[in-house]
Design a protein around this motif. Sequence first.
Motif, PDB file in Angstrom:
ATOM      1  N   UNK A   1     -12.521  -4.115 -11.456  1.00 43.30           N
ATOM      2  CA  UNK A   1     -12.834  -4.137 -10.040  1.00 43.30           C
ATOM      3  C   UNK A   1     -14.126  -4.921  -9.850  1.00 43.30           C
TER       4      UNK A   1
ATOM      5  N   UNK B   1     -28.178   1.089 -10.003  1.00 40.26           N
ATOM      6  CA  UNK B   1     -26.984   0.369 -10.444  1.00 40.26           C
ATOM      7  C   UNK B   1     -25.914   1.369 -10.861  1.00 40.26           C
TER       8      UNK B   1
ATOM      9  N   UNK C   1     -16.428  -4.417   0.175  1.00 36.12           N
ATOM     10  CA  UNK C   1     -15.159  -4.282  -0.510  1.00 36.12           C
ATOM     11  C   UNK C   1     -15.146  -4.899  -1.891  1.00 36.12           C
ATOM     12  N   UNK C   2     -13.953  -4.997  -2.447  1.00 36.34           N
ATOM     13  CA  UNK C   2     -13.822  -5.448  -3.823  1.00 36.34           C
ATOM     14  C   UNK C   2     -12.468  -6.097  -4.015  1.00 36.34           C
TER      15      UNK C   2
ATOM     16  N   UNK D   1     -22.772   3.599  -1.530  1.00 35.11           N
ATOM     17  CA  UNK D   1     -22.351   2.223  -1.265  1.00 35.11           C
ATOM     18  C   UNK D   1     -21.369   1.760  -2.331  1.00 35.11           C
ATOM     19  N   UNK D   2     -21.675   2.089  -3.596  1.00 29.76           N
ATOM     20  CA  UNK D   2     -20.805   1.670  -4.685  1.00 29.76           C
ATOM     21  C   UNK D   2     -19.448   2.370  -4.581  1.00 29.76           C
TER      22      UNK D   2
ATOM     23  N   UNK E   1      -9.467  -6.997  -7.331  1.00 23.89           N
ATOM     24  CA  UNK E   1      -9.131  -6.676  -8.710  1.00 23.89           C
ATOM     25  C   UNK E   1      -8.883  -7.967  -9.474  1.00 23.89           C
TER      26      UNK E   1
ATOM     27  N   UNK F   1     -29.065  -5.296   0.177  1.00 26.87           N
ATOM     28  CA  UNK F   1     -27.625  -5.064   0.227  1.00 26.87           C
ATOM     29  C   UNK F   1     -27.151  -4.006  -0.760  1.00 26.87           C
ATOM     30  N   UNK F   2     -27.934  -3.755  -1.798  1.00 26.53           N
ATOM     31  CA  UNK F   2     -27.454  -2.792  -2.786  1.00 26.53           C
ATOM     32  C   UNK F   2     -28.404  -1.621  -2.959  1.00 26.53           C
TER      33      UNK F   2
ATOM     34  N   UNK G   1     -27.400   3.830  -2.803  1.00 26.10           N
ATOM     35  CA  UNK G   1     -26.586   2.906  -3.607  1.00 26.10           C
ATOM     36  C   UNK G   1     -25.362   3.574  -4.226  1.00 26.10           C
TER      37      UNK G   1
ATOM     38  N   UNK H   1     -13.991   6.983 -11.556  1.00 30.26           N
ATOM     39  CA  UNK H   1     -12.668   6.536 -11.151  1.00 30.26           C
ATOM     40  C   UNK H   1     -11.663   6.769 -12.282  1.00 30.26           C
TER      41      UNK H   1
ATOM     42  N   UNK I   1     -22.581   0.944 -10.946  1.00 25.05           N
ATOM     43  CA  UNK I   1     -21.258   0.366 -11.233  1.00 25.05           C
ATOM     44  C   UNK I   1     -20.548   1.109 -12.351  1.00 25.05           C
TER      45      UNK I   1
ATOM     46  N   UNK J   1     -23.939  -8.617 -13.684  1.00 22.25           N
ATOM     47  CA  UNK J   1     -24.360  -8.265 -12.342  1.00 22.25           C
ATOM     48  C   UNK J   1     -25.734  -7.604 -12.352  1.00 22.25           C
TER      49      UNK J   1
ATOM     50  N   UNK K   1     -20.214  -7.688  -3.004  1.00 23.35           N
ATOM     51  CA  UNK K   1     -21.673  -7.805  -2.862  1.00 23.35           C
ATOM     52  C   UNK K   1     -22.318  -8.223  -4.186  1.00 23.35           C
ATOM     53  N   UNK K   2     -21.811  -7.664  -5.302  1.00 18.27           N
ATOM     54  CA  UNK K   2     -22.378  -8.026  -6.609  1.00 18.27           C
ATOM     55  C   UNK K   2     -22.076  -9.485  -6.947  1.00 18.27           C
TER      56      UNK K   2
ATOM     57  N   UNK L   1     -16.822  -6.087  -7.104  1.00 16.44           N
ATOM     58  CA  UNK L   1     -17.221  -5.890  -5.723  1.00 16.44           C
ATOM     59  C   UNK L   1     -17.855  -7.179  -5.203  1.00 16.44           C
TER      60      UNK L   1
ATOM     61  N   UNK M   1     -19.398  -9.293   2.504  1.00 19.49           N
ATOM     62  CA  UNK M   1     -20.020  -8.690   1.328  1.00 19.49           C
ATOM     63  C   UNK M   1     -19.521  -7.273   1.085  1.00 19.49           C
TER      64      UNK M   1
ATOM     65  N   UNK N   1     -17.973   3.331  -1.883  1.00 21.68           N
ATOM     66  CA  UNK N   1     -17.261   2.675  -0.801  1.00 21.68           C
ATOM     67  C   UNK N   1     -16.721   1.332  -1.247  1.00 21.68           C
ATOM     68  N   UNK N   2     -17.552   0.564  -1.957  1.00 23.15           N
ATOM     69  CA  UNK N   2     -17.144  -0.777  -2.368  1.00 23.15           C
ATOM     70  C   UNK N   2     -16.030  -0.752  -3.397  1.00 23.15           C
ATOM     71  N   UNK N   3     -16.076   0.234  -4.305  1.00 23.82           N
ATOM     72  CA  UNK N   3     -15.008   0.299  -5.300  1.00 23.82           C
ATOM     73  C   UNK N   3     -13.769   1.010  -4.758  1.00 23.82           C
TER      74      UNK N   3
ATOM     75  N   UNK O   1     -23.930  -4.191   5.467  1.00 23.80           N
ATOM     76  CA  UNK O   1     -23.325  -5.294   4.724  1.00 23.80           C
ATOM     77  C   UNK O   1     -22.477  -6.099   5.683  1.00 23.80           C
TER      78      UNK O   1
ATOM     79  N   UNK P   1       0.834  -1.198   0.000  1.00 23.55           N
ATOM     80  CA  UNK P   1       0.000   0.000   0.000  1.00 23.55           C
ATOM     81  C   UNK P   1       0.879   1.262   0.000  1.00 23.55           C
TER      82      UNK P   1
END
Lengths: 537, 439
Positions: free
Chosen positions: A381, B219, A373-374, B253-254, A376, A454-455, B250, B228, B221, A250, A385-386, A383, A371, B256-258, A367, A139
């Motif tokens: 990327x 969605x 984070x992601x 959330x996306x 690579x 969740x989404x 959402x 990004x 994504x 997804x 959850x998806x 994720x 579920x 944060x997740x990415x 979450x 990192x």
Amino acid sequence: MFANVLDRFRALALSLLLIAAVASPALAGPFEDAVGKFANDEFSDTDEAIGAVATSGNPLAFAIISALQDGRLMADPDSKKVYVTQPDGKIIDAVTAEQVASLPAAAAAVRLNNRLRRTVEAALGGLTLLSPDPAKRIQAAQSVFKTHDEAMLPLVDDALKNETVKAAKLAFTEARAAILLFKPDATDVEKLEAIATIKARGDQEAMALLTGLTGDQPAAIVSAAANAKATIQRSLSLWSMVQNAWYGLSLGSVLLLAAIGLAITFGVMGVINMAHGEMVMIGAYVTFVVQETIRTSYPHLFDYSLLMAVPLAFIVAGAIGVLIERSIIRFLYGRPLETLLATWGLSLVLQQAVRTMFGPTNREVGNPSWMSGAFELGQVTITYNRLWILCFTLAVFAILLAMLRYTALGLEMRAVTQNRRMAASMGIATSRVDALTFGLGSGIAGIAGVALSQIDNVSPNLGQSYIIDSFMVVVFGGVGNLWGTLVGAFALGIANKFLEPVAGAVLGKIAILVLIILFIQKRPRGLFALKGRAVEA
Amino acid sequence: MLTQLTHDIATPLSRRRWLAATAGLVLGLAAFTNAKAQETIKVGVLHSLSGTMAISETTLKDTVLFLIDEQNKKGGVLGKKLEAVVVDPASNWPLFAEKARELITKNKVSVVFGCWTSVSRKSVLPVFKELNSILFYPVQYEGEESERNVFYTGAAPNQQAIPAVDYLMKDEKVKRWVLAGTDYVYPRTTNKILEAYLKSKGVKQEDIMINYTPFGHSDWQTIVADVKKFGSTGKKTAVVSTINGDANVPFYKELGNQGIKATDIPVVAFSVGEEELAGIDTKPLLGHLAAWTYVQSIKDPANEKFIKAWQAYTKNPKRVTNDPMEAHVIGFEMWIKAVEKAKTVDADKVIDALPGIEAKNLTGGTSTMLPNHHITKPVFIGEIKANGQFDVVWKTPGLVAGDAWSKELDGSRDLIGDWVGKKCGNYNTKTDKCGGQGS
């Protein structure tokens, strides 16, 4: 081993010195003064304090700055004293390191803004370059790659020499290349080598780095950089196709999950069920209630909350489905218009009931850690959850298919939908099968609600946003055919995601609708039309 | 009632029906005199209690009820008690107009507090003009409007969007901008103003990315991946979000997740307040920004007193407060003061009395109603904290006066709203004409 640790320590000391050289001119003064500045609640003072503490060489510096990052550095505005709350809950005075019993009442965490957060990260970055944890070293190397600060070069060289982990070694090599590329007095050979390393990395960051390369460089380097950029661009556009396809899958899985219950109630039974979305919503609220119970009573079970919510959501939504079928829908078979109006009214009633019970505002559904984070995969990327939702959807689909194919209830359901009167004369209690089929469809909608919580928002309006899409998928795929629903959902999802970057989200959605309308004109029964006697019935 | 009676007279009547009618009349008169003894001043509340907007508007209904309650404890106004008339326009824009008409003609309210979305405000405008009543509108909006019957207590673009962009430019040294919004009038107008403003500050076209999404988009994504990509060219990038309502959850959330952190690409939002954050796990959002003219975490005795009273009134010690609520608090106090000044609730007199009225806001200042029917307010930039509150990292040195017409757009640069001197909502200062369009 011991020598290695010693090396690390020497490097650590070096890094502190280096930071001293790089850091903005901080107010010269004793460590105590610098720490006291944290209590002033002014961003500029905090900035100065970070610089001064990081360069002080005081053994507490690392503890103070990492506490600052985590919001554990507490300052008392009255006495101007600063305390560190250690991860184990102990509180020490930031100047004397003496342990204190409790914080003063007025003490509050030292505030940060984004600029300061970056300063803190940079200060810690220099230190974590030699962290014993390889993930942290990688990192830190990444952040050096981005900033390509020349002053870091000796530190990176040093780290590279001692590095044994392969991934970390690569990260350091890349960081070194980035620094060399921008170092004014690096030789052409070094720079060409650096470009080759960066080209091999081949991601968006590498692209950004090469784009940022300006100034008068020798022709050979300019052309090598242009060459590398073109190569990276080509591979990136290829990866973006893969990425679109993944996003399509997804989105398709979400569409399928929302539509799969409707494929039973509408597709198999022929009931135009406008309250389908509300069953999804009820499933999401069941998840909320389960999580809320877990949060208050069994916090350690939080990661399993979804697993518990799935069967409960199925039972609750299924029971409500059976109730609806018994009390309303069974009187309306064969009257599609009345069914449509009745179920639409029902959907409003259910929404308002939930609004009255749980309030109109969104409810927080967390979450679980597995579920969030992601990761690579190449340049894509993905994720978690998806990914889980995709797996979950396919599992639900497979179970449903197996149920219809191999269980007695499934056989009866198919018999009733294919020829009601003949099934009845064979001794099947058709009205019981109707109720169970409707309950099954509703229950599966409830399960979908668990995943969608969740989404998406858990609010009384959750269902409304899915009802149109669900009908679209079922009609497009072919009414009465589960496989059609599967193919339809994924086809729509992927088409949508390939259109979106070109046309934008709004136009993309419109284009999909127009395409479906045209398609239905050509094939009114959808992708996979049912053939045979059931069609005429 | 009256039409019913004349209808009865017009048809041949039996004696019994005459009797019944007379009895009804007497009873009605009795009820009327009885009502007069405890006459109240009626206050209309026009906020959606069902449908998509219920999530935001229900709180505002409660706020007005709370304010009326407090005022009645102090003895009401002009010696009369206030009485709330609550209707539910159900997030249905045409229904807003119908319900507004019902409030004014049938319930005879003296003032209405209501609306959230711009489209609902536009839908009730003709009604308020025709029936000459007063509307207090509490939500940040796109500007480009100044009506005689409407008082705008929310932020105009120069009280929210422009200061936020200034902050990012100066403090975060942002060079590249993503303007993301929901596809309707408020984001589109705001983004038009912002685009013009950014270009006037020397930002190039290729450094601005504009993106619109439908209501309730879930969605994110592709869009987050695009952001990004847009943000990884080495230049500091920020997202200015006019994404409205439910779609925010959402979206965050996306993000944060990415793995997009606020230190890399900060998002500054204009429609995300304490209420919206209550539905999200805020840990991944740490450091993302919002621009408001009020945040709950402001340390001020007036604010602390208000929060305590509000939580006691709603019997919920966790109930949050937000910017549009404060707008109602200010608007309500201004209306009370104007009524006391005019000594009547007559719409014309109160409208004339309102400009110049001052009311304490909850952040330690005093807001003034301006001749263009907007108010002066401070602007705060807050960072999202882990507890769902905002931490103020920057604020304007003083109060900012709300502009009805944006200085950044060609069509409105020369227009001003002035209901005191010029008696005109779109006065062109170049041509000295009312109703003129800008150059």
